[in-house]
Scaffold this motif. Sequence first.
Motif, PDB file in Angstrom:
ATOM      1  N   ILE A  96     -13.811  29.172  24.907  1.00  0.00           N
ATOM      2  CA  ILE A  96     -14.122  29.353  23.488  1.00  0.00           C
ATOM      3  C   ILE A  96     -13.021  30.118  22.755  1.00  0.00           C
ATOM      4  O   ILE A  96     -12.568  29.701  21.699  1.00  0.00           O
ATOM      5  N   ARG A  97     -12.603  31.227  23.315  1.00  0.00           N
ATOM      6  CA  ARG A  97     -11.618  32.062  22.614  1.00  0.00           C
ATOM      7  C   ARG A  97     -10.195  31.555  22.768  1.00  0.00           C
ATOM      8  O   ARG A  97      -9.394  31.641  21.855  1.00  0.00           O
ATOM      9  N   MET A  98      -9.864  31.068  23.946  1.00  0.00           N
ATOM     10  CA  MET A  98      -8.484  30.656  24.210  1.00  0.00           C
ATOM     11  C   MET A  98      -8.290  29.146  24.130  1.00  0.00           C
ATOM     12  O   MET A  98      -7.163  28.676  24.182  1.00  0.00           O
ATOM     13  N   LYS A  99      -9.412  28.418  24.090  1.00  0.00           N
ATOM     14  CA  LYS A  99      -9.368  26.947  24.038  1.00  0.00           C
ATOM     15  C   LYS A  99      -8.674  26.351  25.267  1.00  0.00           C
ATOM     16  O   LYS A  99      -7.905  25.406  25.176  1.00  0.00           O
ATOM     17  N   ILE A 100      -8.956  26.961  26.419  1.00  0.00           N
ATOM     18  CA  ILE A 100      -8.330  26.553  27.681  1.00  0.00           C
ATOM     19  C   ILE A 100      -9.417  26.398  28.736  1.00  0.00           C
ATOM     20  O   ILE A 100     -10.374  27.162  28.781  1.00  0.00           O
ATOM     21  N   ARG A 101      -9.229  25.434  29.615  1.00  0.00           N
ATOM     22  CA  ARG A 101     -10.132  25.285  30.758  1.00  0.00           C
ATOM     23  C   ARG A 101      -9.535  26.022  31.945  1.00  0.00           C
ATOM     24  O   ARG A 101      -8.351  25.939  32.203  1.00  0.00           O
ATOM     25  N   CYS A 102     -10.392  26.711  32.664  1.00  0.00           N
ATOM     26  CA  CYS A 102      -9.969  27.450  33.860  1.00  0.00           C
ATOM     27  C   CYS A 102     -10.558  26.806  35.102  1.00  0.00           C
ATOM     28  O   CYS A 102     -11.649  26.254  35.058  1.00  0.00           O
ATOM     29  N   SER A 103      -9.844  26.948  36.185  1.00  0.00           N
ATOM     30  CA  SER A 103     -10.352  26.482  37.467  1.00  0.00           C
ATOM     31  C   SER A 103     -11.590  27.296  37.838  1.00  0.00           C
ATOM     32  O   SER A 103     -11.566  28.524  37.813  1.00  0.00           O
ATOM     33  N   SER A 104     -12.682  26.606  38.158  1.00  0.00           N
ATOM     34  CA  SER A 104     -13.906  27.321  38.527  1.00  0.00           C
ATOM     35  C   SER A 104     -13.721  28.088  39.834  1.00  0.00           C
ATOM     36  O   SER A 104     -14.273  29.175  39.998  1.00  0.00           O
ATOM     37  N   LYS A 105     -12.933  27.544  40.755  1.00  0.00           N
ATOM     38  CA  LYS A 105     -12.685  28.245  42.019  1.00  0.00           C
ATOM     39  C   LYS A 105     -11.916  29.539  41.758  1.00  0.00           C
ATOM     40  O   LYS A 105     -12.269  30.600  42.278  1.00  0.00           O
ATOM     41  N   LYS A 106     -10.882  29.455  40.948  1.00  0.00           N
ATOM     42  CA  LYS A 106     -10.082  30.635  40.619  1.00  0.00           C
ATOM     43  C   LYS A 106     -10.937  31.679  39.898  1.00  0.00           C
ATOM     44  O   LYS A 106     -10.886  32.870  40.205  1.00  0.00           O
ATOM     45  N   THR A 107     -11.748  31.229  38.952  1.00  0.00           N
ATOM     46  CA  THR A 107     -12.607  32.143  38.205  1.00  0.00           C
ATOM     47  C   THR A 107     -13.606  32.817  39.131  1.00  0.00           C
ATOM     48  O   THR A 107     -13.876  34.013  39.003  1.00  0.00           O
ATOM     49  N   SER A 108     -14.136  32.085  40.084  1.00  0.00           N
ATOM     50  CA  SER A 108     -15.072  32.644  41.060  1.00  0.00           C
ATOM     51  C   SER A 108     -14.403  33.721  41.911  1.00  0.00           C
ATOM     52  O   SER A 108     -14.980  34.785  42.154  1.00  0.00           O
ATOM     53  N   LEU A 109     -13.188  33.474  42.347  1.00  0.00           N
ATOM     54  CA  LEU A 109     -12.451  34.463  43.144  1.00  0.00           C
ATOM     55  C   LEU A 109     -12.142  35.713  42.330  1.00  0.00           C
ATOM     56  O   LEU A 109     -12.222  36.838  42.833  1.00  0.00           O
ATOM     57  N   VAL A 110     -11.800  35.527  41.054  1.00  0.00           N
ATOM     58  CA  VAL A 110     -11.532  36.661  40.176  1.00  0.00           C
ATOM     59  C   VAL A 110     -12.812  37.473  39.968  1.00  0.00           C
ATOM     60  O   VAL A 110     -12.787  38.706  39.993  1.00  0.00           O
ATOM     61  N   ALA A 111     -13.939  36.802  39.789  1.00  0.00           N
ATOM     62  CA  ALA A 111     -15.220  37.503  39.638  1.00  0.00           C
ATOM     63  C   ALA A 111     -15.529  38.336  40.883  1.00  0.00           C
ATOM     64  O   ALA A 111     -15.981  39.479  40.771  1.00  0.00           O
ATOM     65  N   ASP A 112     -15.250  37.806  42.059  1.00  0.00           N
ATOM     66  CA  ASP A 112     -15.443  38.564  43.302  1.00  0.00           C
ATOM     67  C   ASP A 112     -14.581  39.826  43.302  1.00  0.00           C
ATOM     68  O   ASP A 112     -15.050  40.913  43.659  1.00  0.00           O
ATOM     69  N   ALA A 113     -13.331  39.685  42.900  1.00  0.00           N
ATOM     70  CA  ALA A 113     -12.406  40.831  42.866  1.00  0.00           C
ATOM     71  C   ALA A 113     -12.866  41.868  41.857  1.00  0.00           C
ATOM     72  O   ALA A 113     -12.787  43.082  42.115  1.00  0.00           O
ATOM     73  N   ILE A 114     -13.383  41.420  40.726  1.00  0.00           N
ATOM     74  CA  ILE A 114     -13.867  42.357  39.706  1.00  0.00           C
ATOM     75  C   ILE A 114     -15.089  43.103  40.212  1.00  0.00           C
ATOM     76  O   ILE A 114     -15.201  44.323  40.050  1.00  0.00           O
ATOM     77  N   LEU A 115     -16.021  42.393  40.825  1.00  0.00           N
ATOM     78  CA  LEU A 115     -17.210  43.053  41.374  1.00  0.00           C
ATOM     79  C   LEU A 115     -16.834  44.092  42.408  1.00  0.00           C
ATOM     80  O   LEU A 115     -17.407  45.186  42.435  1.00  0.00           O
ATOM     81  N   LYS A 116     -15.883  43.775  43.223  1.00  0.00           N
ATOM     82  CA  LYS A 116     -15.414  44.736  44.236  1.00  0.00           C
ATOM     83  C   LYS A 116     -14.790  45.957  43.534  1.00  0.00           C
ATOM     84  O   LYS A 116     -15.044  47.098  43.929  1.00  0.00           O
ATOM     85  N   ALA A 117     -14.025  45.737  42.488  1.00  0.00           N
ATOM     86  CA  ALA A 117     -13.393  46.836  41.758  1.00  0.00           C
ATOM     87  C   ALA A 117     -14.416  47.689  41.023  1.00  0.00           C
ATOM     88  O   ALA A 117     -14.271  48.913  40.944  1.00  0.00           O
ATOM     89  N   LEU A 118     -15.460  47.056  40.484  1.00  0.00           N
ATOM     90  CA  LEU A 118     -16.496  47.819  39.785  1.00  0.00           C
ATOM     91  C   LEU A 118     -17.275  48.700  40.742  1.00  0.00           C
ATOM     92  O   LEU A 118     -17.714  49.778  40.376  1.00  0.00           O
ATOM     93  N   GLY A 119     -17.426  48.221  41.957  1.00  0.00           N
ATOM     94  CA  GLY A 119     -18.162  48.999  42.959  1.00  0.00           C
ATOM     95  C   GLY A 119     -19.624  49.155  42.571  1.00  0.00           C
ATOM     96  O   GLY A 119     -20.079  48.603  41.585  1.00  0.00           O
ATOM     97  N   PRO A 120     -20.351  49.925  43.360  1.00  0.00           N
ATOM     98  CA  PRO A 120     -21.774  50.115  43.064  1.00  0.00           C
ATOM     99  C   PRO A 120     -21.956  50.971  41.814  1.00  0.00           C
ATOM    100  O   PRO A 120     -21.146  51.825  41.503  1.00  0.00           O
ATOM    101  N   GLY A 121     -23.046  50.693  41.110  1.00  0.00           N
ATOM    102  CA  GLY A 121     -23.371  51.486  39.930  1.00  0.00           C
ATOM    103  C   GLY A 121     -23.899  52.858  40.332  1.00  0.00           C
ATOM    104  O   GLY A 121     -24.008  53.160  41.524  1.00  0.00           O
ATOM    105  N   PRO A 122     -24.211  53.678  39.346  1.00  0.00           N
ATOM    106  CA  PRO A 122     -24.714  55.022  39.665  1.00  0.00           C
ATOM    107  C   PRO A 122     -26.056  54.948  40.369  1.00  0.00           C
ATOM    108  O   PRO A 122     -26.840  54.042  40.135  1.00  0.00           O
ATOM    109  N   SER A 123     -26.321  55.910  41.226  1.00  0.00           N
ATOM    110  CA  SER A 123     -27.587  55.935  41.985  1.00  0.00           C
ATOM    111  C   SER A 123     -28.721  56.449  41.145  1.00  0.00           C
ATOM    112  O   SER A 123     -28.576  57.273  40.328  1.00  0.00           O
TER     113      SER A 123
END
Length: 95
Positions: A68-95
């Motif tokens: 929508i913002r960039m008017k570009i299609r991204c590889s779903s596999k690449k986006t999935s891998l990036v989401a995994d890396a982001i989740l790992k970087a975010l780590g667990p939320g506060p207890s």
Amino acid sequence: MEELTDGSYERVQTISKILYEHWDPLGVRSLGAPADEYEHYAKSIVQHYQYDTSKADLVQYLTESAKIRMKIRCSSKKTSLVADAILKALGPGPS
């Protein structure tokens, strides 16, 4: 948008680096663009998803951002891998 807390700034920098080095739907990294090219998206991720998110939420956000913002299609596999890396970087939320 909410203001970033002290610890959030480091998360933004980490996620911004992930987006620049591994997502980069615009291909600006190869053109020598500044490393903060995707910082806006990193801030949004930290502000909205840092404590309660799923991989599906992140994949949807990244896919819609590119489409929508960039008017570009991204590889779903690449986006999935990036989401995994982001989740790992975010780590667990506060207890």
